[in-house]
Each structure stands twice: as structure tokens, then as C-alpha cells.
Design a protein around this motif. Sequence first.
Motif, PDB file in Angstrom:
ATOM      1  N   LEU A 265       0.771  -1.159   0.038  1.00 34.99           N
ATOM      2  CA  LEU A 265       0.042  -0.082   0.075  1.00 34.99           C
ATOM      3  C   LEU A 265       0.808   1.292  -0.165  1.00 34.99           C
ATOM      4  N   LEU A 266       2.150   0.917   0.799  1.00 37.17           N
ATOM      5  CA  LEU A 266       2.776   2.549   0.836  1.00 37.17           C
ATOM      6  C   LEU A 266       3.450   2.717  -0.583  1.00 37.17           C
ATOM      7  N   LEU A 267       4.060   1.640  -0.945  1.00 36.72           N
ATOM      8  CA  LEU A 267       4.772   1.725  -2.343  1.00 36.72           C
ATOM      9  C   LEU A 267       3.849   2.096  -3.374  1.00 36.72           C
ATOM     10  N   ALA A 268       2.748   1.825  -3.437  1.00 36.68           N
ATOM     11  CA  ALA A 268       1.577   2.152  -4.405  1.00 36.68           C
ATOM     12  C   ALA A 268       1.412   3.645  -4.245  1.00 36.68           C
ATOM     13  N   SER A 269       1.330   4.236  -3.026  1.00 35.12           N
ATOM     14  CA  SER A 269       1.081   5.528  -2.721  1.00 35.12           C
ATOM     15  C   SER A 269       2.237   6.376  -3.047  1.00 35.12           C
ATOM     16  N   CYS A 270       3.521   5.714  -3.204  1.00 35.03           N
ATOM     17  CA  CYS A 270       4.717   6.538  -3.577  1.00 35.03           C
ATOM     18  C   CYS A 270       4.861   6.811  -5.056  1.00 35.03           C
ATOM     19  N   SER A 271       3.946   6.008  -5.998  1.00 35.98           N
ATOM     20  CA  SER A 271       4.047   6.169  -7.481  1.00 35.98           C
ATOM     21  C   SER A 271       3.443   7.147  -7.857  1.00 35.98           C
ATOM     22  N   LYS A 272       2.681   8.047  -7.069  1.00 34.13           N
ATOM     23  CA  LYS A 272       1.849   9.187  -7.397  1.00 34.13           C
ATOM     24  C   LYS A 272       2.862  10.138  -8.070  1.00 34.13           C
ATOM     25  N   PRO A 273       2.581  10.887  -8.851  1.00 39.12           N
ATOM     26  CA  PRO A 273       3.518  11.809  -9.322  1.00 39.12           C
ATOM     27  C   PRO A 273       3.762  12.910  -8.160  1.00 39.12           C
ATOM     28  N   ALA A 274       4.799  13.604  -8.142  1.00 47.66           N
ATOM     29  CA  ALA A 274       5.167  14.306  -7.108  1.00 47.66           C
ATOM     30  C   ALA A 274       4.583  15.700  -7.146  1.00 47.66           C
ATOM     31  N   ASP A 275       4.168  16.525  -6.262  1.00 48.73           N
ATOM     32  CA  ASP A 275       3.751  17.943  -6.306  1.00 48.73           C
ATOM     33  C   ASP A 275       4.832  18.892  -6.907  1.00 48.73           C
ATOM     34  N   LEU A 276       4.496  20.024  -7.712  1.00 43.45           N
ATOM     35  CA  LEU A 276       5.585  20.914  -8.268  1.00 43.45           C
ATOM     36  C   LEU A 276       5.469  22.102  -7.225  1.00 43.45           C
ATOM     37  N   PHE A 277       6.274  22.456  -6.505  1.00 38.74           N
ATOM     38  CA  PHE A 277       5.876  23.591  -5.772  1.00 38.74           C
ATOM     39  C   PHE A 277       6.634  24.818  -6.256  1.00 38.74           C
ATOM     40  N   SER A 278       5.862  25.763  -6.210  1.00 40.42           N
ATOM     41  CA  SER A 278       6.192  27.123  -6.871  1.00 40.42           C
ATOM     42  C   SER A 278       7.049  28.041  -5.740  1.00 40.42           C
ATOM     43  N   SER A 279       7.070  27.771  -4.632  1.00 43.83           N
ATOM     44  CA  SER A 279       7.975  28.445  -3.576  1.00 43.83           C
ATOM     45  C   SER A 279       8.401  27.628  -2.501  1.00 43.83           C
ATOM     46  N   TYR A 280       9.284  28.194  -1.747  1.00 42.73           N
ATOM     47  CA  TYR A 280       9.745  27.525  -0.754  1.00 42.73           C
ATOM     48  C   TYR A 280       8.893  27.378   0.389  1.00 42.73           C
ATOM     49  N   GLU A 281       7.993  28.352   0.452  1.00 41.58           N
ATOM     50  CA  GLU A 281       6.832  28.330   1.445  1.00 41.58           C
ATOM     51  C   GLU A 281       5.849  27.213   1.176  1.00 41.58           C
ATOM     52  N   GLU A 282       5.572  26.834  -0.123  1.00 52.42           N
ATOM     53  CA  GLU A 282       4.829  25.635  -0.363  1.00 52.42           C
ATOM     54  C   GLU A 282       5.454  24.379   0.280  1.00 52.42           C
ATOM     55  N   ALA A 283       6.653  24.388  -0.198  1.00 55.64           N
ATOM     56  CA  ALA A 283       7.547  23.139   0.291  1.00 55.64           C
ATOM     57  C   ALA A 283       7.519  23.052   1.679  1.00 55.64           C
ATOM     58  N   GLN A 284       7.857  23.994   2.319  1.00 51.09           N
ATOM     59  CA  GLN A 284       7.692  23.980   3.847  1.00 51.09           C
ATOM     60  C   GLN A 284       6.435  23.406   4.368  1.00 51.09           C
ATOM     61  N   SER A 285       5.386  24.004   3.772  1.00 48.62           N
ATOM     62  CA  SER A 285       3.984  23.617   4.112  1.00 48.62           C
ATOM     63  C   SER A 285       3.925  21.973   3.879  1.00 48.62           C
TER      64      SER A 285
END
Length: 348
Positions: free
Chosen positions: A13-33
Motif C-alpha cells: 500500500l505504501l509503495l503504491a502511494s509512492c508511485s503518484k506524481p510528486a507535487d510541483l512547488f512554486s515556492s519555498y513556503e509551499e515546500a515547507q508547508s
Amino acid sequence: MNKTPIISLLFCLLLASCSKPADLFSSYEEAQSALISLNTALSAQKNPHSTGLSNEQLPFTDAYLARRHAIYQQLMQMKLTVAQTTQVNYLVIAERFPERYFAWPAHTDVLSNMLSIVKNDAQKKNIEQWLIFVQTQLKAAEKSNLKLNKIEHNYLKHYVQQAINSTDTPIELNESLSVLNNYLTQYKPRGSIGLSGLANGSQWYQSKLNYFANDVLSPLEWLSHIDSKFKSMQSQKQQTMVEASNVSQLTKLLLTDDSKIVGLDWSTGYTLLPQRANATQLEPADAQLYMAMMETDLGVHYHAWTLSQARLNLLKRLNISEEDARILVEDILFYPGQSFSFAPQLLN
């Protein structure tokens, strides 16, 4: 009862969730969140929009590690300040070290944090599987000469016993808590309390010194600087004995100010600790306190001091009680190298 099929199912189940495309962050603040959300179970950050506990938020599972790594990699591609870049590099280096084997960090009650945000029975089942995972990782760690120290061991036993005795703990967790409790009861912690007692622990400690002190010196070089500073203070009669009222956890002095500089590390309260320390004007008693903490930090994590040696050194340097010394030693154990955030201010 054979838990292997259950654990295998969990990781599928965990590995399946890992296969989702990663988010693309537009800022440091988004990545921190995103990191704050990911580390919810570790730091109990309140999120009014939380939908409960996701697979990725189960600390140090494959899904958690993959998600965290993806966020770090995106941060490395961003245009950041020097301080932000230095922290990202420090966190990426830390991925090499054995933290992942200790899925339940002893200085935070992960189970209590999880139970405070869980929304449904499926998420309670995830917690049950995570408790099994904690034991599995500790067993794997033993094979690699990685063991909890006795303070960490005692804290984990306390958390588990507390959950077993609490009427608020879901009955679905009773069996996994009992199994983990039995394992911890027979567990033999390592003799050394410092990082040097772990495989690759000395390198891990060096990376922490480099980051928090913002300088690359060996433990022996730092010790020489501290010793010279103490001698200078004594010769100039500047040494101030710290009263018990001055003793507080390192993070209390640095992290309670509303103007804190935001960072990425849950263990520092998402503060850029070296920069925050540099912006903090220390009183003479506080300077004495952190000098003693740095000296004891080196003693514990480099010279393999015992608990007694660490407490005695603090009692020698500071006018504090045995209980105050115990609190400070635990800070040093749980937050290696963090007191060196004051090194540029105190040792230059």
C-alpha cells in the motif's frame, strides 16, 4: 501470530502511494508547508484542514521517506537564500544516516500525535501497522549494530505503557501495543548514550556540528576553542555561575519568539536554528549555560561520556540542581549539536 503477510500488505500500500506524481512547488513556503503536513505525527502541528492520517504521514515508512526525499529534491532545484540552501543540504546529508531505523523518535510521543488526528477505522489500522513497523525496524537495526540508548529506551517504554493504560486508546491497538511492549521489555539498549555509539554515528555527529556551528571543525578543535574560552573567562573573572532559574530547554529560548526564521526541520520547530541563535543576544549567564552545554555535547557524543559524567560536568560548570542537570543532559541526547548554534557568537 504471523505478522509477515500483514507487513507485506502494508508496504504494498505504501509503495503504491509512492508511485503518484510528486507535487510541483512554486515556492519555498509551499515546500515547507508540505513538509509540515508530512511530519504531522512527529511534531503535532495543528492543521484545521487535515483529513486525518495518510500513509505518507506514518514516520519513516517507505512512503514517508520517498515523499520527504522528493520534497528535498525539489527544494534543491529552487533559488533559495544561503541559509535555506545550507539547511536543505544538511537535511539531504542526514538521509544517509540511520535515523530511519528508529521510526519512533524518543523525544516525541508519536502515537499520541497520531491518535489526536486519526479520523476513521482505516487510519487506526494504519497506526496498528505502524506499531508493528516500529518493532520490525528496531529488530533490523540490531542486526546493523544500531540500538537505542537507555534514555530513548525508557521513553519509548513509557509511551507504550501509557497508551496501554489509557482508556482513550482504541481497542484495535491493544494487540500491537502489547507485542511492542513485550519486545521493549526484553530489549537491551546500547551502553553508550551518545551518537558515537552507533554505526556511522561519528560522521552523523560531525554533520550536525558542521551545520549548527556553520563551520567545519573537528570535535577536538571545538573542544580546544571551548577550553580556551573558559580559561579566558576565568582569568578575566567574567565567569557567571548559572542559577537554576536560567535553565530551560534549548528550544524554549530559540523557538518561542514570534519572529522566528522559518525552516524545514521538524526537530527544530521549523526554525533556521543557527540564524535564530545569531539573532539572540545572550546574557552572561546564558552564555555560560551554552558554553557548558557545548562542552558536554562533545563529551557525550564524541568522547562517549556516561550519564553521570555528563551531569557532573554540568554541575561543575553551572550552579544548578541535579534535576536541572538531568533535563540539560536529555536535551543534549535528543538534540545533538544544536547548542553549537551559539558557537559563532561565543567562540569567535
